[in-house]
Motif scaffolding. Structure first.
Motif, PDB file in Angstrom:
ATOM      1  N   SER A  42      38.964  14.401  59.143  1.00 36.23           N
ATOM      2  CA  SER A  42      38.400  15.568  58.477  1.00 36.23           C
ATOM      3  C   SER A  42      37.959  16.614  59.502  1.00 36.23           C
ATOM      4  O   SER A  42      38.198  17.819  59.317  1.00 36.23           O
ATOM      5  CB  SER A  42      37.202  15.149  57.617  1.00 36.23           C
ATOM      6  N   GLY A  43      37.335  16.163  60.578  1.00 38.14           N
ATOM      7  CA  GLY A  43      36.891  17.092  61.610  1.00 38.14           C
ATOM      8  C   GLY A  43      38.054  17.800  62.276  1.00 38.14           C
ATOM      9  O   GLY A  43      38.000  19.019  62.514  1.00 38.14           O
ATOM     10  N   LEU A  44      39.131  17.071  62.573  1.00 39.80           N
ATOM     11  CA  LEU A  44      40.299  17.684  63.193  1.00 39.80           C
ATOM     12  C   LEU A  44      40.935  18.701  62.259  1.00 39.80           C
ATOM     13  O   LEU A  44      41.325  19.801  62.681  1.00 39.80           O
ATOM     14  CB  LEU A  44      41.309  16.603  63.579  1.00 39.80           C
ATOM     15  N   LEU A  45      41.050  18.366  60.972  1.00 43.52           N
ATOM     16  CA  LEU A  45      41.600  19.306  59.999  1.00 43.52           C
ATOM     17  C   LEU A  45      40.733  20.559  59.912  1.00 43.52           C
ATOM     18  O   LEU A  45      41.243  21.690  59.924  1.00 43.52           O
ATOM     19  CB  LEU A  45      41.706  18.637  58.628  1.00 43.52           C
ATOM     20  N   ALA A 192      47.416   8.662  56.033  1.00 43.75           N
ATOM     21  CA  ALA A 192      47.289   9.687  55.007  1.00 43.75           C
ATOM     22  C   ALA A 192      48.092  10.907  55.428  1.00 43.75           C
ATOM     23  O   ALA A 192      47.795  11.535  56.436  1.00 43.75           O
ATOM     24  CB  ALA A 192      45.817  10.061  54.820  1.00 43.75           C
ATOM     25  N   LEU A 193      49.156  11.236  54.672  1.00 41.91           N
ATOM     26  CA  LEU A 193      49.987  12.371  55.044  1.00 41.91           C
ATOM     27  C   LEU A 193      49.217  13.675  54.942  1.00 41.91           C
ATOM     28  O   LEU A 193      49.447  14.604  55.712  1.00 41.91           O
ATOM     29  CB  LEU A 193      51.233  12.412  54.150  1.00 41.91           C
ATOM     30  N   ILE A 194      48.318  13.759  53.986  1.00 38.11           N
ATOM     31  CA  ILE A 194      47.473  14.949  53.843  1.00 38.11           C
ATOM     32  C   ILE A 194      46.019  14.490  53.940  1.00 38.11           C
ATOM     33  O   ILE A 194      45.506  13.838  53.025  1.00 38.11           O
ATOM     34  CB  ILE A 194      47.717  15.655  52.500  1.00 38.11           C
ATOM     35  N   PRO A 195      45.330  14.810  55.027  1.00 36.15           N
ATOM     36  CA  PRO A 195      43.947  14.356  55.188  1.00 36.15           C
ATOM     37  C   PRO A 195      43.025  15.065  54.205  1.00 36.15           C
ATOM     38  O   PRO A 195      43.321  16.162  53.718  1.00 36.15           O
ATOM     39  CB  PRO A 195      43.616  14.739  56.635  1.00 36.15           C
TER      40      PRO A 195
END
Length: 429
Positions: A42-45, A192-195
């Motif tokens: 989540s942080g990277l996204l 997870a392909l989409i975080p």
């Protein structure tokens, strides 16, 4: 049409190099601060999207190639500091405070100048001490996992010799191949392909504010925002430094609850979008930064897969790739620290204290290294005697930390304005 293809391609390269060169550092830092795999993804996204939007907005608004990125030295600081007392929630609180300080620096120019006024040898030595633990990881990986780490290091060396820009991304590709060959067969099936965004309620305590929030702010300003501004000034632009700080600080505040530690101006990849390779016409290079921002935001969608790769890999291998990415920054920081003989001992003290990783009253080594270095400068600073035909020291311009570490003995120590070495004064507001 042809005039737009070149900056667009330069922007794509900037995004790819920026993401692949240091996302392992970010994930290592967030996990070291106490984040779970989902929180780190989540942080990277959040960092990718926030940095991408900042770059796109600043480039479009001011028609200047102002690239944005996450704070790579700040992520290295998280690795060096470790989890703060109180865990991940307190780390998120420190991220928020750091963002507030960056906004404040944009609202009050004297605060930004005060950060830039930290003696360069001390700031460089503190950064070098923060980076050292990660930069030793490739050596440790070669000893612990020679069959896996060896090809990674060899690939990095070859590309560093013949295609330097792609050295770290190439090493990452080799590492991914090594992970695929050595990881358990079912290791990547849960990727997870989409975080998803995972929000964390912040918490605060005094030791984390002093030991994490303040060093994160100082490292981000001194190692990212100020050098990033200097790159733009060096290419002939007059970027709005105050507006850039306010924008990146606000983006940091928005990204913090999702796990993002800091958004700032790009320093390492800034030249890819601002240099002549992006476009011969400086007035067209802003397209590269806008494209880089859009590309980085899209690359953030792979944060879940990237986090899963990191999770199934041997930790020392991921740290090795991160260390290879930071070797150039370490070299620059060390050179800045020891260039001036007058401040060399203070810089060495700063470096040793920071690199020791000591924790005192809950505050990490980066803060104590900065304190020790500044105290050394104050204790051993000596005024230079004035020649009979020169004005007294009190009448001369020049302060320690701004020129050679001691008071200026001649008027030649005065800094020319505007100058790429003084980006805050050179840039617009």
């Amino acid at each position: 049409m042809a005039g737009r293809v070149q900056p667009v391609l330069a922007g794509v390269v900037t995004a790819l190099v920026g993401f692949a060169s240091s996302f392992t550092v970010v994930l290592a830092g967030l996990r070291a601060a106490g984040a779970s795999d989902a929180q780190a993804a989540s942080g990277l996204l959040a960092l990718c999207v926030a940095s991408g939007l900042v770059a796109a907005w600043l480039g479009w608004r001011y028609r200047i190639p102002m690239s944005a990125a996450w704070s790579t030295p700040g992520a290295a600081l998280l690795v060096a500091t470790g989890p703060p007392p109180g865990g991940w929630r307190v780390a998120v609180g420190a991220f928020l405070v750091s963002g507030v300080l960056i906004v404040a620096a944009g609202l009050f120019p004297p605060l930004g100048r005060a950060v830039a006024a930290i003696p360069k040898p001390v700031a460089g030595a503190m950064l070098a001490g923060v980076l050292l633990p990660l930069c030793t990881a490739p050596v440790r990986a070669l000893v612990e996992l020679p069959m896996v780490a060896g090809p990674v290091v060899v690939g990095w060396l070859l590309l560093h010799r013949f295609a330097r820009r792609w050295a770290v991304p190439g090493a990452l590709v080799v590492a991914v191949a090594a992970i695929a060959l050595t990881a358990p067969p079912a290791g990547l099936t849960g990727a997870a392909l989409i975080p998803s965004i995972t929000l964390t309620a912040p918490a605060w305590n005094a030791s984390a504010l002093v030991g994490l929030a303040l060093p994160l702010f100082l490292v981000t300003m001194a190692a990212q925002n100020v050098p990033g501004m200097a790159v733009l000034v060096g290419y002939g632009y007059r970027p709005p430094f105050g507006a850039a700080l306010r924008t990146t600080g606000l983006a940091s505040l928005l990204a913090a609850p999702a796990g993002g530690h800091a958004v700032n101006l790009a320093a390492i990849t800034a030249a890819l979008a601002a240099g002549p390779d992006a476009h011969p016409d400086p007035e067209r290079r802003w397209i590269a930064s806008v494209t880089a921002g859009a590309g980085l935001a899209v690359l953030g969608l792979g944060a879940g897969v990237a986090t899963t790769l990191v999770a199934v890999a041997p930790p020392i291998l991921i740290e090795a790739v991160a260390g290879l990415a930071l070797l150039g920054a370490l070299a620059t920081a060390l050179a800045s620290a020891v260039t001036d003989p007058a401040t060399r001992e203070a810089a060495v003290v700063t470096f040793v204290v920071t690199a020791s990783g000591v924790t005192l009253i809950g505050v990490g080594g980066a803060f104590w290294g900065l304190v020790a270095g500044c105290l050394m400068l104050l204790l051993f600073h000596r005024r230079q005697p004035a020649a009979p035909d020169q004005p007294a020291p009190a009448e001369r311009e020049g302060r320690w930390g701004h020129s050679s570490g001691g008071r200026s003995a001649t008027p030649t120590a005065r800094r020319t304005r505007p100058s790429a070495t003084d980006p805050i004064r050179s840039a617009g507001t």
